[in-house]
Design a protein around this motif. Structure first.
Motif, mmCIF file in Angstrom:
data_model
loop_
_atom_site.group_PDB
_atom_site.id
_atom_site.type_symbol
_atom_site.label_atom_id
_atom_site.label_comp_id
_atom_site.label_asym_id
_atom_site.label_seq_id
_atom_site.Cartn_x
_atom_site.Cartn_y
_atom_site.Cartn_z
ATOM 1 N N MET A 1 16.624 15.630 -1.161
ATOM 2 C CA MET A 1 16.693 17.077 -0.955
ATOM 3 C C MET A 1 15.578 17.794 -1.706
ATOM 4 O O MET A 1 14.948 18.719 -1.172
ATOM 5 N N ILE A 2 15.316 17.403 -2.943
ATOM 6 C CA ILE A 2 14.272 18.063 -3.727
ATOM 7 C C ILE A 2 12.907 17.853 -3.083
ATOM 8 O O ILE A 2 12.093 18.780 -2.988
ATOM 9 N N VAL A 3 12.647 16.636 -2.615
ATOM 10 C CA VAL A 3 11.343 16.342 -2.014
ATOM 11 C C VAL A 3 11.193 17.020 -0.663
ATOM 12 O O VAL A 3 10.224 17.748 -0.415
ATOM 13 N N ALA B 1 4.538 13.168 -1.553
ATOM 14 C CA ALA B 1 5.903 13.690 -1.523
ATOM 15 C C ALA B 1 6.848 12.797 -0.709
ATOM 16 O O ALA B 1 7.874 12.330 -1.210
ATOM 17 N N LEU B 2 6.493 12.567 0.557
ATOM 18 C CA LEU B 2 7.357 11.760 1.412
ATOM 19 C C LEU B 2 7.402 10.308 0.949
ATOM 20 O O LEU B 2 8.428 9.626 1.069
ATOM 21 N N GLY B 3 6.282 9.833 0.400
ATOM 22 C CA GLY B 3 6.268 8.468 -0.117
ATOM 23 C C GLY B 3 7.235 8.280 -1.270
ATOM 24 O O GLY B 3 7.884 7.234 -1.383
ATOM 25 N N SER B 4 7.354 9.282 -2.139
ATOM 26 C CA SER B 4 8.283 9.178 -3.268
ATOM 27 C C SER B 4 9.728 9.139 -2.791
ATOM 28 O O SER B 4 10.543 8.354 -3.290
ATOM 29 N N ALA B 5 10.059 9.986 -1.800
ATOM 30 C CA ALA B 5 11.428 9.998 -1.275
ATOM 31 C C ALA B 5 11.756 8.689 -0.575
ATOM 32 O O ALA B 5 12.853 8.130 -0.737
ATOM 33 N N GLY C 1 12.328 21.225 -1.348
ATOM 34 C CA GLY C 1 11.655 21.941 -2.425
ATOM 35 C C GLY C 1 10.165 21.665 -2.505
ATOM 36 O O GLY C 1 9.336 22.571 -2.359
ATOM 37 N N ILE C 2 9.793 20.396 -2.729
ATOM 38 C CA ILE C 2 8.374 20.055 -2.901
ATOM 39 C C ILE C 2 7.603 20.255 -1.606
ATOM 40 O O ILE C 2 6.520 20.862 -1.595
ATOM 41 N N VAL C 3 8.126 19.740 -0.497
ATOM 42 C CA VAL C 3 7.453 19.920 0.784
ATOM 43 C C VAL C 3 7.350 21.401 1.143
ATOM 44 O O VAL C 3 6.315 21.864 1.651
#
Length: 364
Positions: A110-112, A288-292, A115-117
């Protein structure tokens, strides 16, 4: 064009952060959360050094990435490895918390994705009006993330075996194998077969690769910076957890999980927003998406292995409201990146969903 390198503070702050973390471990009476004025100052200093170490990790990760290439996700993989170790240590510490992995992974998603995206899309579009992405690359991220998110966080609440929201041990082992295998296939496609789908540098922009000595120093300082972030995040999270204990929260575990996820994601969040503001939106989304994706694909199998070994149950199935928020986020992501061009409205919608997610943390 010569890229700006890390500053002197980027080398000093991570060392200070590790030194403070070691001091707080040797003298726990000084640690944030303890009573007295000194622990209060320690908490403020820990927050400041954590933020400084996060910014430093971004600077050193840029050096390493310019040598290895952006698709390898240097910062993402480094943070993910440390995140798994933090979650494992929390799972093995104190009483068994069967929802720890679920809350942590859901918070990261949810944060990625909101929020981040959302910040990346909004700030990037405000500065550059419209930005382009590689649709094939972003679709790869979303397809694997959606498949794993539904199979690991939604499906457990629909199975007939075991308690509600849990996989049986055999199901858990099988799904862990599926998650790791699918992530391995994605990494091969990202770094070898279809590497061009994840690269997107604006024309006229080139960065000189660092020298071997600068690369080696950057790699060492990246690890030191990430270690400082993790070491300090435990103390900062403990202080916030004690602070939140003063309030009658309906779901304190969810709030604590979201806080820890936010601290762990701080380096990647800073790097992603900086890349988007420089009109490197594809690189921003890679981070961002890579971290999620790495979190959902690697953290749950690691936690599953530990839970099976120590005989502790692990609840993965999300509650009804969390399932709704997750599915809305996935649908929104598909629509936002479906045209290959993004604008400020996409960012606003993502941030609104993030605000609703935060509201539900405190008022479920």
């Amino acid at each position: 064009m010569k890229a700006s390198g890390p500053t002197a503070l980027n080398y000093v702050l991570p060392g200070m952060g590790l030194a403070l973390a070691l001091l707080l471990k040797v003298w726990p009476d000084l640690a944030p959360g303890a009573e007295g004025v000194v622990p209060g100052f320690a908490a403020i200093l820990a927050i400041a050094l954590l933020c400084g170490s996060a910014v430093s990790s971004v600077a050193h990760a840029d050096v390493v990435a310019r040598r290895l290439g952006q698709p390898y996700g240097v910062l993402t993989m480094s943070v993910t490895i440390i995140e798994v170790s933090v979650m494992a240590s929390m799972m093995l510490h104190g009483e068994n918390n069967p929802t720890l992995a679920r809350e942590s992974v859901f918070s990261v998603l949810m944060i990625v994705n909101t929020g981040i995206v959302g910040l990346c899309l909004l700030l990037g579009s405000l500065r550059h009006r419209e930005q382009t992405i590689q649709q094939q690359g972003v679709s790869g991220y979303l397809s694997v993330m959606i498949a794993l998110g539904v199979m690991l966080l939604v499906l457990p609440a629909e199975t007939h075996e075991g308690e509600t929201g849990t996989f049986s041990p055999r199901q858990l082992i099988f799904m862990s194998f599926v998650a790791v295998s699918l992530y391995g296939a994605f990494l091969y496609m990202q770094t070898v077969r279809y590497r061009e789908h994840f690269e997107n540098q604006p024309e006229g922009h080139s960065e000189a690769p660092p020298t071997p000595s600068a690369f080696a120093l950057g790699l060492v300082m990246l690890l030191v910076s990430l270690a400082a972030v993790v070491a300090l995040s435990k103390h900062v999270a403990a202080a916030f957890e004690d602070f939140l204990g003063n309030f009658a929260l309906a779901d304190p575990d969810a709030v604590t999980g979201a806080l820890i996820a936010l601290l762990i994601l701080l380096p990647e969040g800073i790097a992603a927003v900086r890349a988007a503001s420089r009109n490197h939106l594809q690189h921003s989304l890679n981070i961002a998406l890579g971290s999620a994706l790495a979190t959902v694909a690697l953290t749950i199998p690691a936690m599953a292995f530990i839970s099976v070994m120590i005989g502790h149950s692990m609840v993965l199935g999300l509650d009804t409201e969390d399932r709704t928020m997750l599915l809305v986020t996935f649908v929104l992501s598909i629509l936002s990146f479906g045209t290959g061009r993004t604008n400020a409205l996409n960012g606003v919608v993502h941030l609104i969903v993030f605000c609703v997610y935060v509201m539900l943390l405190f008022m479920p």
